[in-house]
Design a protein around this motif. Structure first.
Motif, short mmCIF file in Angstrom:
data_model
loop_
_atom_site.label_atom_id
_atom_site.label_comp_id
_atom_site.label_asym_id
_atom_site.label_seq_id
_atom_site.Cartn_x
_atom_site.Cartn_y
_atom_site.Cartn_z
N ASN A 109 0.84 -1.21 0.00
CA ASN A 109 0.00 0.00 0.00
C ASN A 109 0.87 1.26 0.00
O ASN A 109 1.74 1.42 0.84
CB ASN A 109 -0.90 -0.02 1.24
N PRO A 160 -4.92 -3.65 4.12
CA PRO A 160 -4.41 -2.52 3.33
C PRO A 160 -3.44 -2.91 2.23
O PRO A 160 -3.25 -2.17 1.27
CB PRO A 160 -3.71 -1.63 4.38
N PRO A 179 -5.93 8.26 3.10
CA PRO A 179 -5.48 7.79 4.42
C PRO A 179 -5.80 8.81 5.50
O PRO A 179 -5.82 10.02 5.26
CB PRO A 179 -3.97 7.62 4.23
N TRP A 239 -5.05 3.26 6.88
CA TRP A 239 -4.56 3.26 5.52
C TRP A 239 -5.67 3.73 4.58
O TRP A 239 -6.85 3.53 4.84
CB TRP A 239 -4.14 1.86 5.09
#
Length: 202
Positions: free
Chosen positions: A109, A130, A149, A154
């Motif tokens: 991510n 995530p 985010p 996240w």
């Protein structure tokens, strides 16, 4: 001296989880087209063409992951299976017969890269994990700040922007949708919207 010490601790805190992740999963896709930091990708759909510019400076791993699927023809013949006006147009994962396409490794991510889920941006779809993004992507049809985010959570990784064909996406967003038994999901176009071919622009 104190500054160097603090920086060393910060680097260690960042590198340890990355090293642990790398040891567990191959989440760092091989670099594709290394000489172009902002490659253009054309998506030829059954409703017209869309061109996106990828941002490899902000989202290098996600961009490489996306380019791998593009260059190997893995997006060709897929559908946009989730269409929600004013929210997202999502695709890249299924054929028109609702067969799931090949999945490569999950990608790390990169939602903290400063790119926002703003209108016209392209981002990676994922599950609650995530780091579960693989091949499905979506276009933001609004400024979807809820997908960015937060201080303790996240977000969804944005890795590029539409440079032409926004009107095509708007037309796709207006297609009639409903429930699909095959996908067990709402918001599926009643007449399939095809991604015929994805290719890197010279």
């Amino acid at each position: 001296m104190i500054k160097k010490y603090v920086l060393s601790i910060v680097f260690l805190l960042i590198s340890i989880p990355l090293a642990a992740w790398s040891a567990d999963k191959d989440c760092f896709p091989k670099e594709m087209i290394p000489d172009n930091m902002f490659p253009m990708v054309k998506l030829e759909t059954s409703m017209g063409d869309i061109v996106v510019e990828l941002n490899r400076m902000r989202a290098p791993m996600t961009s490489n992951n996306f380019l791998r699927y593009v260059l190997e023809g893995e997006y060709d013949g897929t559908i946009f299976h989730r269409v929600m006006p004013g929210f997202v147009v999502q695709g890249g994962g299924y054929t028109k017969d609702i067969e799931e396409k090949t999945l490569y490794e999950n990608v790390l991510n990169e939602s903290g890269n400063g790119l926002k889920n703003s209108t016209g941006s392209i981002a990676m779809a994922r599950y609650d994990d995530p780091h579960s993004a693989t091949r499905q992507f979506y276009f933001n049809m609004n400024n979807n700040t809820s997908l960015d985010p937060g201080s303790r959570n996240w977000g969804y990784t944005v890795f590029g922007m539409v440079v032409s064909g926004m009107e095509v996406l708007e037309a796709i967003a207006e297609t009639e949708t409903g429930y699909s038994e095959a996908l067990d999901a709402e918001d599926v176009p009643m007449v399939p919207v095809l991604l015929i071919r994805a290719s890197v622009e010279e």
